[in-house]
Design an enzyme around this catalytic site. Structure first.
Site, PDB file in Angstrom:
ATOM      1  N   LYS A 189       4.611   0.090 -68.258  1.00  0.00           N
ATOM      2  CA  LYS A 189       5.043  -1.316 -68.311  1.00  0.00           C
ATOM      3  C   LYS A 189       6.245  -1.508 -69.231  1.00  0.00           C
ATOM      4  O   LYS A 189       6.986  -2.488 -69.092  1.00  0.00           O
ATOM      5  CB  LYS A 189       3.880  -2.226 -68.720  1.00  0.00           C
ATOM      6  CG  LYS A 189       3.219  -1.867 -70.043  1.00  0.00           C
ATOM      7  CD  LYS A 189       3.879  -2.475 -71.258  1.00  0.00           C
ATOM      8  CE  LYS A 189       3.323  -1.892 -72.530  1.00  0.00           C
ATOM      9  NZ  LYS A 189       3.937  -2.443 -73.748  1.00  0.00           N
ATOM     10  N   THR A 246       4.361  -8.112 -72.337  1.00  0.00           N
ATOM     11  CA  THR A 246       5.539  -7.362 -72.780  1.00  0.00           C
ATOM     12  C   THR A 246       6.806  -7.840 -72.088  1.00  0.00           C
ATOM     13  O   THR A 246       7.889  -7.798 -72.675  1.00  0.00           O
ATOM     14  CB  THR A 246       5.336  -5.854 -72.521  1.00  0.00           C
ATOM     15  OG1 THR A 246       4.059  -5.465 -73.012  1.00  0.00           O
ATOM     16  CG2 THR A 246       6.386  -5.028 -73.221  1.00  0.00           C
TER      17      THR A 246
END
Length: 333
Positions: A189, A246
């Site tokens: 990610k 994130t």
């Protein structure tokens, strides 16, 4: 009887986790910087990485890896992926037999292409290994804001025991036995966060961010399942949860790198100004190698790699993505 936890790594996330476990267990944290050790012990602060935060009064700090590790019933590794092996090798002579070892790192080792639990198994075979991962921005958690994480271990009995070590107030910890999927979700990610940061820095808009996050999830799920992770893991905290946090937060180091690239800054300049590691920068190299190894199409990761290492601009990256023919959403691409 309270457990003894040894945590290696005095960055923002390592310090936050150590402060959390100090509520439930005797915790000692190791940091390279002697001033950081002294500040934690004397003032309950780590002003370099958690400015303004007051750490748990039971937390102790040490500049000695031996002192930190020798009595530990649980070893937690809060070391960035490219330094992980060296620190664990140093700790190896002092680690008690068979104790669980949990990684906080969200990266992959360059050269070997290994996950951190694979590095642990190589250096300290026989120890139960796992990861603590999820949408966990250190400063928010230390400030007492609600958050959730997952502790992933193959042995569910040990995972449940560790749940009570990490659980703390509004920090809720779930269990999962898919170590591969949870670990890969955390590592992959970061590249998507760089991509969404690039879009935000270039004022690409909210729709673009949403598309990158969604197609990014599809991309990391393809590689993650090809490498042995379970599909449903990537829809959970270690996948979608971590990805959203994130890619959306200004507190994210990897998004920050992308954002500055989108503003036209050079990578070297961005890295030089940062006090902590953005794992996605080096993980991008490993992911391109893994995509080739497993024959997985990863167009977003490829364009991020080209910006980081081949001199492409952010505009080149978005042009490259727009050239890809859009087929069925259920198919790779």
């Amino acid at each position: 009887m309270a457990l003894n936890v040894g945590l290696l790594g005095g960055g923002s996330w390592g310090t936050t986790v150590a402060s959390l476990t100090a509520r439930n267990a005797n915790t000692t944290i190791w940091a390279r910087n002697e001033e950081t050790v002294e500040e934690i012990n004397q003032y309950r602060k780590n002003s370099k990485y958690l400015p303004g935060a007051l750490l748990n009064r039971n937390l102790k700090a040490s500049h000695s890896i031996e002192e930190t590790v020798k009595n530990a019933d649980l070893l937690v590794m809060g070391i960035p992926s490219q330094n992980f092996r060296q620190v664990l090798e140093t700790a190896k002579p002092f680690v008690r037999p068979w104790i669980p070892i949990v990684s906080l790192s969200k990266g992959l080792e360059m050269g070997t292409k290994k996950r951190m639990t694979e590095v642990i198994e190589e250096i300290l075979p026989g120890h139960p290994v796992g990861v603590l991962t999820g949408p966990n921005l250190a400063k928010e958690i230390h400030n007492g804001q609600a958050a959730a994480a997952v502790v992933a271990m193959v042995d569910e009995v040990i995972a449940k025991k560790l749940q009570s070590v990490f659980n703390s107030g509004l920090f809720r910890v779930y269990t999962n036995n898919d170590v591969v999927g949870c670990e890969l979700g955390g590592a992959l990610k970061n590249i998507m966060a760089i991509a969404t940061g690039m879009g935000d820095g270039a004022n690409a808009g909210d729709n673009t961010r949403a598309a990158l996050i969604t197609r990014g999830l599809s991309e990391l799920t393809r590689l993650g399942t090809a490498m042995g992770g379970r599909r449903r893991t990537f829809a959970g905290l270690a996948g979608m949860g971590d990805l959203v946090a994130t890619c959306s937060s200004a507190k994210s180091r990897n998004r920050h790198v992308g954002f500055q690239l989108g503003k036209g800054k050079k990578l070297e300049e961005i890295i030089e100004e940062m006090s902590e590691v953005a794992e996605g920068v080096k993980t991008a190299k490993v992911v391109m190698e893994l995509a080739q190894d497993y024959d997985v199409h990863m167009p977003i990761s490829e364009e991020v790699y080209k910006v980081l290492y081949e001199g492409n601009t952010v505009e080149d990256a978005f042009r490259g993505l727009l050239k890809i023919e859009s087929g069925s959403e259920a198919e790779p691409g």
